[in-house]
Design an enzyme around this catalytic site. Structure first.
Site, PDB file in Angstrom:
ATOM      1  N   GLY A 161       3.040   6.949   7.870  1.00  0.00           N
ATOM      2  CA  GLY A 161       4.474   6.715   7.722  1.00  0.00           C
ATOM      3  C   GLY A 161       5.601   5.773   8.476  1.00  0.00           C
ATOM      4  O   GLY A 161       6.473   5.414   7.872  1.00  0.00           O
ATOM      5  N   SER A 197       4.483   2.032   7.874  1.00  0.00           N
ATOM      6  CA  SER A 197       4.120   1.923   7.236  1.00  0.00           C
ATOM      7  C   SER A 197       4.935   1.333   6.273  1.00  0.00           C
ATOM      8  O   SER A 197       6.069   1.755   5.691  1.00  0.00           O
ATOM      9  CB  SER A 197       3.304   1.308   6.160  1.00  0.00           C
ATOM     10  OG  SER A 197       2.027   1.849   7.072  1.00  0.00           O
ATOM     11  N   HIS A 202       0.887  -1.110   0.286  1.00  0.00           N
ATOM     12  CA  HIS A 202      -0.149   0.095   0.046  1.00  0.00           C
ATOM     13  C   HIS A 202       0.804   1.111   0.038  1.00  0.00           C
ATOM     14  O   HIS A 202       0.599   2.420  -0.454  1.00  0.00           O
ATOM     15  CB  HIS A 202      -0.863  -0.062   1.153  1.00  0.00           C
ATOM     16  CG  HIS A 202      -0.601  -0.239   2.629  1.00  0.00           C
ATOM     17  ND1 HIS A 202      -0.290  -0.985   3.507  1.00  0.00           N
ATOM     18  CD2 HIS A 202      -0.226   1.863   3.037  1.00  0.00           C
ATOM     19  CE1 HIS A 202       0.686  -0.020   4.076  1.00  0.00           C
ATOM     20  NE2 HIS A 202       0.846   1.319   4.270  1.00  0.00           N
ATOM     21  N   ASP A 206      -0.230  -7.584   1.514  1.00  0.00           N
ATOM     22  CA  ASP A 206       0.505  -5.754   1.191  1.00  0.00           C
ATOM     23  C   ASP A 206       1.712  -6.118   1.793  1.00  0.00           C
ATOM     24  O   ASP A 206       2.662  -5.407   2.476  1.00  0.00           O
ATOM     25  CB  ASP A 206      -0.246  -5.522   2.737  1.00  0.00           C
ATOM     26  CG  ASP A 206      -0.053  -4.269   2.168  1.00  0.00           C
ATOM     27  OD1 ASP A 206       0.220  -3.673   1.483  1.00  0.00           O
ATOM     28  OD2 ASP A 206      -0.250  -3.135   3.709  1.00  0.00           O
ATOM     29  N   ILE A 243     -14.802 -23.442   3.458  1.00  0.00           N
ATOM     30  CA  ILE A 243     -14.589 -23.222   4.752  1.00  0.00           C
ATOM     31  C   ILE A 243     -15.293 -22.416   6.255  1.00  0.00           C
ATOM     32  O   ILE A 243     -16.041 -21.376   5.336  1.00  0.00           O
ATOM     33  CB  ILE A 243     -13.262 -23.910   5.060  1.00  0.00           C
ATOM     34  CG1 ILE A 243     -12.359 -22.688   4.593  1.00  0.00           C
ATOM     35  CG2 ILE A 243     -12.643 -25.384   4.424  1.00  0.00           C
ATOM     36  CD1 ILE A 243     -11.347 -22.708   5.334  1.00  0.00           C
TER      37      ILE A 243
END
Length: 521
Positions: free
Chosen positions: A267, A269, A165, A195, A325
């Site tokens: 920031g 991340s 991202h 991600d 499931i």
């Protein structure tokens, strides 16, 4: 006479005070407060009776206690940060925000706006103005938006790990190093499901790197250190502990987050979460909005599983079993004759999927996959995804209290493809859509109104498709008056359409159908 009386009173007062102190000391001794009593009186204790600090297990040398034997020693975070800092980078991205309907970025809510969001039935006060006088186009044209994130160097020739991202919609990616030098980066590959993204910079000399640790060995309560660039504040260090492991936060189908109380902010991340050996055990990824001391990191072992594919081909191919499931509750466990609620309960076999014809049945409880125990139902998707498509796998299931072994060959998860990853890298050619082919089993299991077409599973609110009126959950039946049943057919039609040409979509929404037009970017 008066003086003698005053002297007698003072003497009596001192005597009473001394007696009170003496009684207090005796009482303290009787309550076991001898340590504090000795400290108060300046009486030394023997070495054996002195309290010792608890040992701290860390490769980094603990700080020396300033004073007092009862002071707990902490790891030397400064030495650890000094060793790792050069391999942590600041990532600055620039994204072009299309002019169409981009007034929402000027403080009137929406994804980019700092203003309030409009509730149901409330419209942006400038919506009608722009529609009437500019045909829905922002007169200021396209806008450039900058974002900040973090990353860390894993190979000296310029390979850097970060979050998907962080670089997802970037037109330009710049990497700023610890010495303030900066350079442009390119995307090597990414995996939206977990991600994770891998970027690369060209280098003239070898870069400092970090060592990847083993997140499976991480224990709850263990010290960890987060490094990143929160709010653009470069190389910020925050320390905390591992609060929990295996957290599911609804971010995706393969949730398995490390929870920490080390402060993580926008920031951060893409930055590393480190153990006390200076090894990366996670990628800082998410926070709970409004929460304090609740941050989440992707376990580095999950990254290890997908990194070779991301590097070699730019995307991840995952195994697909073709079953639906569900979690086994204590009540279900009792009705199924299980001792405890473990495993994954098969609620549907996907028609045309790999499991069809394998002998697997609805109501089976999958308790093992390739020799690995399935403790929680969400363990199974991660196990299956980690196995290459085309592999024959062995499952152990419980059926009406009896154990059975079933073998089947895995297919490839339908929504994962090279074109999907490359489309996101197209810088403007992507329509801002995530699509999935509809199988008969999926249509039946999810109550979809059609077994044909492509269902919109994800939507970029700033992308062309969203601006044209396409919504998540819509089923695309036709593009340019040609029927689409597969992702390959969809990509072929879009690929044949030239930039700037209008595309006509026939979309099924709930019980009706409508045509929507959009211009190919």
């Amino acid at each position: 006479m008066k003086k003698s009386r005053v002297g007698m009173r003072i003497g009596a007062g001192v005597g009473i005070l001394f007696l009170g102190v003496l009684m207090g000391l005796v009482l303290a001794a009787s309550l076991g407060q001898t340590g504090k009593l000795h400290a108060l009186l300046g009486i030394g204790e023997s070495e054996k009776s002195q309290a010792r600090p608890e040992p701290v297990s860390a490769a980094v040398a603990p700080r020396e206690a300033a004073s007092g034997a009862n002071q707990v020693c902490l790891p030397d975070f400064g030495a650890l940060a000094e060793a790792v800092d050069p391999a942590v980078v600041n990532i600055s991205t620039t994204e072009t925000v299309k002019g169409r309907t981009s007034w929402r970025g000027f403080g009137f809510g929406g994804p980019g706006g700092p203003g309030r969001e409009f509730g149901p039935g409330q419209e942006d006060p400038f919506q009608e103005f722009f529609d009437r006088f500019f045909g829905g186009i922002n007169p200021y044209g396209d806008l450039k938006r900058q974002s900040l994130g973090s990353g860390f160097i894993i190979e000296s020739d310029g390979y850097i790990l970060t979050n998907h991202h962080v670089v997802k919609d970037a037109d330009e990616i710049r990497v700023i190093f610890r010495d303030e030098s900066e350079t442009q980066a390119r995307i090597v590959g990414k995996d939206p499901k977990t991600d994770i993204a891998l970027i690369k910079v060209d280098v003239a000399k070898p870069l400092p790197t970090v060592k990847l640790g083993d997140s499976d060995k991480l224990k709850e309560g263990e010290w960890v250190l987060a490094i990143g660039n929160p709010f653009g504040l470069k190389y910020t260090l925050t320390a905390g502990i591992v609060s929990a492991k295996g957290r599911e936060i609804g971010a995706g189908p393969y949730d398995d987050f490390i929870q920490t109380d080390a402060s993580i902010n926008p920031g951060n991340s893409g930055g590393p979460l480190l153990n006390m050996k200076g090894e990366v055990v996670g990628i800082n990824t998410a926070i709970v909005a409004g929460g304090a001391g609740i941050g989440f990191a992707i376990p580095i072992n999950l990254v290890r599983d997908v990194l070779p594919q991301i590097r070699s081909k730019g995307y991840v191919s995952r195994g697909w079993l073709g079953v639906m499931i569900q979690r086994i509750t204590p009540e279900l466990a009792k009705s199924l004759g299980l001792d405890k609620p473990v495993g994954a309960l098969v609620s549907e076999i996907t028609q045309g999927g790999p499991a069809e014809g394998s002998g697997l049945e609805r109501g089976d409880v999958i308790v093992e996959f390739q020799g690995q125990k399935v403790e929680r139902f969400n363990d199974l998707p991660r196990m299956v995804a980690a196995v290459p498509p085309g592999t024959t796998v062995e499952l152990k299931v419980l059926r009406k209290g009896k154990e059975k072994t079933i073998k089947t060959k895995l297919g490839e998860l339908p929504e994962e493809s090279a074109a999907e990853a490359q489309g996101e890298q197209g810088k403007g050619e992507d329509l801002g859509l995530e699509l999935q082919e509809i199988t008969p089993g999926m249509a039946k299991g999810h109550g979809l109104p059609s077994e044909k077409g492509l269902i919109v599973t994800g939507l970029d609110p700033r992308g062309p498709a969203a601006q044209a009126g396409i919504r998540r959950g819509d089923i695309i039946l036709e593009v340019n008056q040609k029927e689409v049943k597969t992702l390959a057919e969809f990509r072929k039609i879009v690929g044949e359409t030239k930039k700037g040409e209008m595309m006509l979509f026939l979309v099924k929404r709930q019980e009706g159908a409508l045509y929507l037009a959009l211009e190919k970017p």
